[in-house]
Design a protein around this motif. Sequence first.
Motif, PDB file in Angstrom:
ATOM      1  N   PHE A  92       0.833  -1.204   0.000  1.00 15.30           N
ATOM      2  CA  PHE A  92       0.000   0.000   0.000  1.00 15.30           C
ATOM      3  C   PHE A  92       0.872   1.260   0.000  1.00 15.30           C
ATOM      4  O   PHE A  92       2.022   1.237   0.446  1.00 15.30           O
ATOM      5  CB  PHE A  92      -0.898   0.039   1.246  1.00 15.30           C
ATOM      6  CG  PHE A  92      -1.876  -1.083   1.342  1.00 15.30           C
ATOM      7  CD1 PHE A  92      -3.151  -0.969   0.797  1.00 15.30           C
ATOM      8  CD2 PHE A  92      -1.531  -2.278   1.971  1.00 15.30           C
ATOM      9  CE1 PHE A  92      -4.049  -2.012   0.893  1.00 15.30           C
ATOM     10  CE2 PHE A  92      -2.421  -3.334   2.064  1.00 15.30           C
ATOM     11  CZ  PHE A  92      -3.689  -3.204   1.524  1.00 15.30           C
ATOM     12  N   ALA A  93       0.277   2.329  -0.494  1.00 14.59           N
ATOM     13  CA  ALA A  93       0.828   3.671  -0.317  1.00 14.59           C
ATOM     14  C   ALA A  93      -0.231   4.494   0.398  1.00 14.59           C
ATOM     15  O   ALA A  93      -1.430   4.366   0.115  1.00 14.59           O
ATOM     16  CB  ALA A  93       1.181   4.313  -1.649  1.00 14.59           C
ATOM     17  N   VAL A  94       0.197   5.306   1.339  1.00 14.30           N
ATOM     18  CA  VAL A  94      -0.725   6.121   2.125  1.00 14.30           C
ATOM     19  C   VAL A  94      -0.260   7.572   2.037  1.00 14.30           C
ATOM     20  O   VAL A  94       0.943   7.853   2.100  1.00 14.30           O
ATOM     21  CB  VAL A  94      -0.759   5.673   3.602  1.00 14.30           C
ATOM     22  CG1 VAL A  94      -1.823   6.449   4.375  1.00 14.30           C
ATOM     23  CG2 VAL A  94      -1.016   4.179   3.700  1.00 14.30           C
ATOM     24  N   VAL A 125      -3.838   3.709  -1.173  1.00 11.95           N
ATOM     25  CA  VAL A 125      -3.776   3.106  -2.507  1.00 11.95           C
ATOM     26  C   VAL A 125      -3.313   1.662  -2.381  1.00 11.95           C
ATOM     27  O   VAL A 125      -2.230   1.398  -1.834  1.00 11.95           O
ATOM     28  CB  VAL A 125      -2.812   3.888  -3.424  1.00 11.95           C
ATOM     29  CG1 VAL A 125      -2.722   3.223  -4.791  1.00 11.95           C
ATOM     30  CG2 VAL A 125      -3.267   5.324  -3.578  1.00 11.95           C
ATOM     31  N   LYS A 126      -4.112   0.745  -2.891  1.00 12.88           N
ATOM     32  CA  LYS A 126      -3.709  -0.661  -2.960  1.00 12.88           C
ATOM     33  C   LYS A 126      -2.892  -0.839  -4.228  1.00 12.88           C
ATOM     34  O   LYS A 126      -3.405  -0.723  -5.351  1.00 12.88           O
ATOM     35  CB  LYS A 126      -4.958  -1.558  -2.971  1.00 12.88           C
ATOM     36  CG  LYS A 126      -4.656  -3.019  -2.774  1.00 12.88           C
ATOM     37  CD  LYS A 126      -5.958  -3.810  -2.656  1.00 12.88           C
ATOM     38  CE  LYS A 126      -5.678  -5.281  -2.376  1.00 12.88           C
ATOM     39  NZ  LYS A 126      -6.947  -6.041  -2.241  1.00 12.88           N
ATOM     40  N   LEU A 127      -1.608  -1.106  -4.084  1.00 15.20           N
ATOM     41  CA  LEU A 127      -0.678  -1.009  -5.205  1.00 15.20           C
ATOM     42  C   LEU A 127      -0.899  -2.088  -6.264  1.00 15.20           C
ATOM     43  O   LEU A 127      -0.565  -1.876  -7.433  1.00 15.20           O
ATOM     44  CB  LEU A 127       0.761  -1.074  -4.680  1.00 15.20           C
ATOM     45  CG  LEU A 127       1.176   0.107  -3.788  1.00 15.20           C
ATOM     46  CD1 LEU A 127       2.551  -0.136  -3.184  1.00 15.20           C
ATOM     47  CD2 LEU A 127       1.160   1.414  -4.566  1.00 15.20           C
ATOM     48  N   VAL A 128      -1.470  -3.203  -5.901  1.00 18.81           N
ATOM     49  CA  VAL A 128      -1.647  -4.269  -6.881  1.00 18.81           C
ATOM     50  C   VAL A 128      -2.601  -3.870  -7.998  1.00 18.81           C
ATOM     51  O   VAL A 128      -2.437  -4.267  -9.154  1.00 18.81           O
ATOM     52  CB  VAL A 128      -2.132  -5.572  -6.191  1.00 18.81           C
ATOM     53  CG1 VAL A 128      -3.540  -5.434  -5.633  1.00 18.81           C
ATOM     54  CG2 VAL A 128      -2.031  -6.753  -7.154  1.00 18.81           C
ATOM     55  N   ASP A 129      -3.613  -3.050  -7.686  1.00 13.97           N
ATOM     56  CA  ASP A 129      -4.561  -2.616  -8.723  1.00 13.97           C
ATOM     57  C   ASP A 129      -4.773  -1.107  -8.728  1.00 13.97           C
ATOM     58  O   ASP A 129      -5.610  -0.604  -9.473  1.00 13.97           O
ATOM     59  CB  ASP A 129      -5.897  -3.329  -8.548  1.00 13.97           C
ATOM     60  CG  ASP A 129      -6.525  -3.090  -7.174  1.00 13.97           C
ATOM     61  OD1 ASP A 129      -6.004  -2.237  -6.411  1.00 13.97           O
ATOM     62  OD2 ASP A 129      -7.525  -3.754  -6.850  1.00 13.97           O
TER      63      ASP A 129
END
Length: 957
Positions: A92-94, A125-129
């Motif tokens: 994740f990014a926050v 942000v869920k980085l995988v999608d």
Amino acid sequence: MKKLLCLAVFFSASLLQAEAQQQTPKKPLSHDVYDSWNSLEGDKISNNGQFVLYNIDPQEGDGDLYIRSMVNNAAAKYNRGTKARFTNDSQFAVFQIKPEHQKVRALKLKKKKGDDLPKDSLAIVKLVDMSVVKMPRVKSYKLPKEGSGWLAYHLEKPLAEKKEAKKDTAAVSEKKVETKKSTPKKNKDAKGTELVLRNLNTGQEHRFSRVVDYIFSEQGNMLYFVKDELDSLHHAGVFAFSTSELKEMPIDTGKVTYKGITTDKTGNQLAYVASADTVGADIRYFGLNYWNTKNRRNQLLADTAAKGLPQKWMVSEHGNLTFSEDGKRLFFGTFPRPVRYEKDTTQLDEDKVSLDIWTYKDPLIQPMQLKQNDQELKRSFLAMYDLKSGKMQQLATLEMPDVYLDAYKTGDVALAVSDEKYKITIGYDTPTRKDAYLIDLKKGTAKQVLKETRGNPRLSPMGKYVYWYEPMDSSWHALSARGGANINLTKKLAVPFYDVDFDMPMLPDDYGFAGWVEDDSYLLVYDQHDIWKLDPTGKKAAVNLTDSYGRQNNLRLRYEKLDPEEKFIPANADLYLSGFNIRTKADGYYKDYVSKEAKPEKLISSDHAYTSLSKAKDEQLVTFRRGDFRNYNDLYTSNLGFANVEKLTDANPQAAAYKWGTVELMDWKSTDGVPLQGLLYKPENFDPKKKYPMMVYFYERSSDRMHAHRTPAPSASTINIPLFVSNDYLVFVPDIVYKDGYPGESAMDCIIPGVQLLVQQGFVDDKNMALQGQSWGGYQIAYMVTRTNLFKAAMAGAPVSNMTSAYGGIRWGTGLSRQFQYERTQSRIGGTLWEKPLQFIENSPLFFADRVETPLLIMHNDNDGAVPWYQGIEYFMALRRLNKPVWMLVYNGEDHNLMQRKNRKDLSVRMSQFFDHYLKGAPAPVWMQQGVPSVIKGKNFGLELVSEPEVAGELQE
């Protein structure tokens, strides 16, 4: 066939567009481009190396956050994103999202402020999608330092609660007496708001009301937080939440204030200070408290009655609470109990005397005391509580106030360093002398090991050695913390470890050090070029770790720390080094080894500036910044071998539309034959057959910044080089070396030969040259215009004009006496006013003001904390009386360099107007021709340009 036709049309259109762009003439930079010029900030690389984030922000307005995949090179943009971080598992990014700049500005124009202004939001942000979840009205967030899967975010007050707080509670009075008695009285000063703990993988949230402070344990297994008191039923307190048990636990409630919550490395131990005294009490007594997950019982460790606490001392609310790495010790702050003074209620405030009493016995002069009042009131002295034995030990004392621990806080000794005996000499004796003491953490004893050192002794990471650079003998020293001799580690080496270019009349400083090799086995220090491996016992010969490669190739090799948490350098480590060529100014990166014998290997080197090297924690991938005068310092990526460099950002594509220029390295010799270097900036499409006006800007030495990118930006005090070069000025930036006692003459001896060399080349308009500089540069300009008429105009920012009066003054920003500056540092006189009176006078422009023929613009602000404002006034008044063309800009409330952007923009315009008028024959502005009377101050700024016939007209409101 259709595909081929489409491709042909596409390429034709592309060629036409490219030709059109090439044919479009480039524009000169102007003052209205500043706000949109971008900066790249906050770049981070995920631990797995698959993502990079960064901000691209204009100088004024809304910026954007970018998250770029290193796998497919796709980048997602998030408007107004800021304070971004990756989670440790790289899933994740926050980040927070700022309110729109124009909306905030519009509300401020309506006099809205505080809670009436929009607040930040939070994005996950869920980085995988790249899916996004947002939360409104978030004031802060935290992630565990090492663990993953959890996020805590702290909310602003709800809008409804804000409106309720604004109601006139006095009007709500028609209630039954019984109802009043049963309703708890609310705390009007309560500041607590809701804290939310979120499971990032499931989205499940846990909410906690009235929170004012919170921390995660390193692994995220515990969340600790402090609640504010709401009313008599809802007390303030400290609470814990176990992320494995999903259970909230009260730790301590009922006191008024809880502060400084901190955990050990495991998260299973908590410490904090607390007080039951009301906020308005004259003296508030705090206790040191402890709790752990094992017995879940709150324990008071120390208060005013604690054994081991000095008499009439108390626990400090401002101390820094930390656990040792192994969790067996707790360090906290104490301080002497303040004297309680009874308030005199028989006197009015206007009857009370207000004065400062200066005495020759004061360790610090009154201005320094006043500047440090708040710091002194919050000062704490380090103490230790042994959690195993239950004993407290006071480490720092009034005589030994500064105590340093090893990197893990687990060793048996601490180091105390004190300048208390020598404080009275601060202001003229520099570097300040210090004494050092080793404190035995088992016995509680202190032993003096150094007396009157001029260095800065510190403990090695494992606490085995005390080490320092000693200016008195220009050598590195070490001594065993277990007792032993003071060992000079570099005295017998053939190279100097002091700064060979240092030219002030004081002891030169060192080149610094890279760090310690694990287990405190070696200390790595720098000479001018290379890195040396020193045995702290002195038994093994010193080794030039970089095999003199730096000296042989004119490089300055320096260690790049790729692990931010590194406490020591592993014994088998590969060393990544920056390598700057002192002669050519090329820069780059090299590789060497701690233990393996091999010369440094060049990885990458070019005519650029390289900065901000950062490595993915779990991968061999790095990011770095690279740029030069023409190209912004954009973000690049590569593997650790730098074999596949890829550019990630283009922060300022608009730069291609503007005229820029080039920079060249110049060599010449001073009047005394000293080799010098300097920088010559030339306009784009420079024509050697033309003659260009030239600005000469300088401070001391700047040639090492040859490849530094200079962004168009409003000036805090000096000319913006790209702006002037873009507008067809040459800009010359010479290096200066100084002779003790003759700073002004030294500037002349270095600058004038360089200028003359350029004039001889035929492209400088020698009738239209000017000087500009700030502070020390401003002084040199004020001096030079009393000695030469070579320049058509000059601007001196914050210049010292009278060294005799400045010598006895105060640097109001720090409260320091100015004497040290003239005797030992930048002003370089090398003695006191009574020892060298003639040199103080000879170097003071004021005494030669009658010789000035050069029109001079001065900027000296009325809140200057470095150079007293009266220095500018003295020079201005002398030149005014002599009817010399002189102007002085005084920005109200501003410091040595301008801080407010509106003032920077204003100064930039006025500097351009001043120099354009004298060097290019442009019309003068009203402020130069007629001035701006105080009665219209703030209404008319006099920036309009006027032609000669208009000069006699009056400036209108």
